[in-house]
Design a protein around this motif. Structure first.
Motif, PDB file in Angstrom:
ATOM      1  N   VAL A 142       0.878  -1.238  -0.036  1.00  0.00           N
ATOM      2  CA  VAL A 142      -0.038  -0.031  -0.062  1.00  0.00           C
ATOM      3  C   VAL A 142       0.785   1.125  -0.189  1.00  0.00           C
ATOM      4  O   VAL A 142       1.771   1.435   0.767  1.00  0.00           O
ATOM      5  N   GLU A 143       0.573   2.234  -1.002  1.00  0.00           N
ATOM      6  CA  GLU A 143       1.432   3.328  -1.037  1.00  0.00           C
ATOM      7  C   GLU A 143       0.294   4.565  -1.011  1.00  0.00           C
ATOM      8  O   GLU A 143      -0.252   4.628  -1.776  1.00  0.00           O
ATOM      9  N   PRO A 144       0.539   5.242   0.070  1.00  0.00           N
ATOM     10  CA  PRO A 144      -0.196   6.439   0.254  1.00  0.00           C
ATOM     11  C   PRO A 144       0.572   7.703  -0.131  1.00  0.00           C
ATOM     12  O   PRO A 144       1.774   8.115   0.304  1.00  0.00           O
ATOM     13  N   TYR A 145      -0.090   8.458  -0.860  1.00  0.00           N
ATOM     14  CA  TYR A 145       0.613   9.677  -1.526  1.00  0.00           C
ATOM     15  C   TYR A 145      -0.273  10.757  -1.400  1.00  0.00           C
ATOM     16  O   TYR A 145      -1.459  10.916  -1.534  1.00  0.00           O
ATOM     17  N   LEU A 146       0.438  12.089  -1.047  1.00  0.00           N
ATOM     18  CA  LEU A 146      -0.438  13.394  -1.195  1.00  0.00           C
ATOM     19  C   LEU A 146       0.200  14.090  -2.444  1.00  0.00           C
ATOM     20  O   LEU A 146       1.296  14.159  -2.685  1.00  0.00           O
ATOM     21  N   ILE A 147      -0.876  14.178  -3.432  1.00  0.00           N
ATOM     22  CA  ILE A 147      -0.441  14.707  -4.716  1.00  0.00           C
ATOM     23  C   ILE A 147      -0.905  16.247  -4.851  1.00  0.00           C
ATOM     24  O   ILE A 147      -2.153  16.688  -4.471  1.00  0.00           O
ATOM     25  N   THR A 148       0.114  16.948  -5.304  1.00  0.00           N
ATOM     26  CA  THR A 148      -0.378  18.306  -5.437  1.00  0.00           C
ATOM     27  C   THR A 148      -0.080  18.920  -6.835  1.00  0.00           C
ATOM     28  O   THR A 148       1.004  18.507  -7.621  1.00  0.00           O
ATOM     29  N   LEU A 149      -1.123  19.644  -7.405  1.00  0.00           N
ATOM     30  CA  LEU A 149      -1.050  19.887  -8.777  1.00  0.00           C
ATOM     31  C   LEU A 149      -0.963  21.739  -8.623  1.00  0.00           C
ATOM     32  O   LEU A 149      -1.934  22.105  -7.972  1.00  0.00           O
ATOM     33  N   THR A 150      -0.228  22.357  -9.419  1.00  0.00           N
ATOM     34  CA  THR A 150      -0.235  23.771  -9.489  1.00  0.00           C
ATOM     35  C   THR A 150       0.120  24.260 -10.983  1.00  0.00           C
ATOM     36  O   THR A 150      -0.425  23.642 -11.790  1.00  0.00           O
ATOM     37  N   GLU A 151       0.291  25.505 -11.072  1.00  0.00           N
ATOM     38  CA  GLU A 151       0.323  26.201 -12.410  1.00  0.00           C
ATOM     39  C   GLU A 151       1.073  25.377 -13.288  1.00  0.00           C
ATOM     40  O   GLU A 151       1.200  25.664 -14.564  1.00  0.00           O
ATOM     41  N   ASP A 152       2.198  24.824 -12.740  1.00  0.00           N
ATOM     42  CA  ASP A 152       3.031  24.015 -13.533  1.00  0.00           C
ATOM     43  C   ASP A 152       2.681  22.687 -13.904  1.00  0.00           C
ATOM     44  O   ASP A 152       3.751  22.040 -14.609  1.00  0.00           O
ATOM     45  N   SER A 153       1.723  22.209 -13.589  1.00  0.00           N
ATOM     46  CA  SER A 153       1.165  20.935 -13.853  1.00  0.00           C
ATOM     47  C   SER A 153       0.495  20.698 -15.063  1.00  0.00           C
ATOM     48  O   SER A 153      -0.084  21.609 -15.437  1.00  0.00           O
TER      49      SER A 153
END
Length: 224
Positions: A142-153
């Motif tokens: 199990v891999e828990p991630y916090l994913i962040t998307l910004t203007e550069d994404s």
């Protein structure tokens, strides 16, 4: 221009309760030696595909006594354990594995997750790994991630990998694709899906976007 079509997921089937009770507790004797030994004896016997009667005829122990051992009701003597080890083809120490096995946990303070590179990083997706246990008794990674998307994404709706994935929206708004379906996700929304189908953010509606992604897959099968 016509916006994306939002398709709601089907409701869970009625009349079919989940197979696992999230509030269930194991026998309070789980950490007692007798229960641990009984669990291993039963597991080794079933792995060999033999019955309690087969073990009884091989060891000279009664079926009733073997049943008590497997259910953790009685404490077998060292002589009995030796007879069982010969019948099952395992060392005596194998019966103590569950009793001695350490159950692991990982605690990550806020802001202390590890930024990692995965396939999505090339599209400007920031992945922060919130915890990792290398091996456990479940047979599942199990891999828990916090994913962040910004203007550069960039949008990237074509991820594909083994296993299942669960998303929980924390901030912003995104149109997320899974296969041929599109889901407009806002804080509090969740999405659970088979990760083998193409999936990923189709439209970054309101930035910044943050969501939890929990990926699970069998041991030995990595993710791309």
């Amino acid at each position: 221009m016509v916006g994306p079509v939002i398709v709601s997921p089907p409701p869970p089937p009625r009349g079919k309760p989940l197979s696992q009770d999230p509030h269930a507790v194991r026998d309070t004797r789980e950490n007692v030696l007798e229960v641990a030994i009984g669990h291993e004896v039963r597991a080794f016997r079933k792995k060999l595909g033999i019955t309690v009667a087969d073990i009884a005829s091989t060891t000279g122990l009664s079926i009733g006594m073997l049943s008590k051992i497997e259910n953790g009701i009685t404490s077998p003597s060292l002589t009995t354990l030796q007879a069982l080890s010969r019948a099952l083809g395992v060392p005596v120490t194998a019966f103590f594995r569950r009793f001695e096995e350490e159950r692991k946990a990982v605690f990550v303070k806020a802001g202390s997750g590890v930024d990692v590179e995965r396939r999505g990083t090339r599209a400007g997706h920031q992945y922060t790994l919130l915890g990792h246990i290398g091996s456990d008794s479940s047979g599942v990674v199990v891999e828990p991630y916090l994913i962040t998307l910004t203007e550069d994404s960039d949008v990237f709706p074509t991820f594909q990998h083994d296993g299942m994935e669960f998303l929980y929206m924390l901030e912003g708004e995104v149109v997320y694709r899974h296969g041929n379906n599109l889901y407009r996700m806002t804080p509090g929304d969740s999405l659970f899906f088979d990760a083998d189908a193409p999936h990923g953010p189709e439209e970054l509606t309101h930035l910044p976007i943050r969501y939890l992604s929990i990926i699970s897959y069998p041991h030995g099968r990595g993710n791309g």
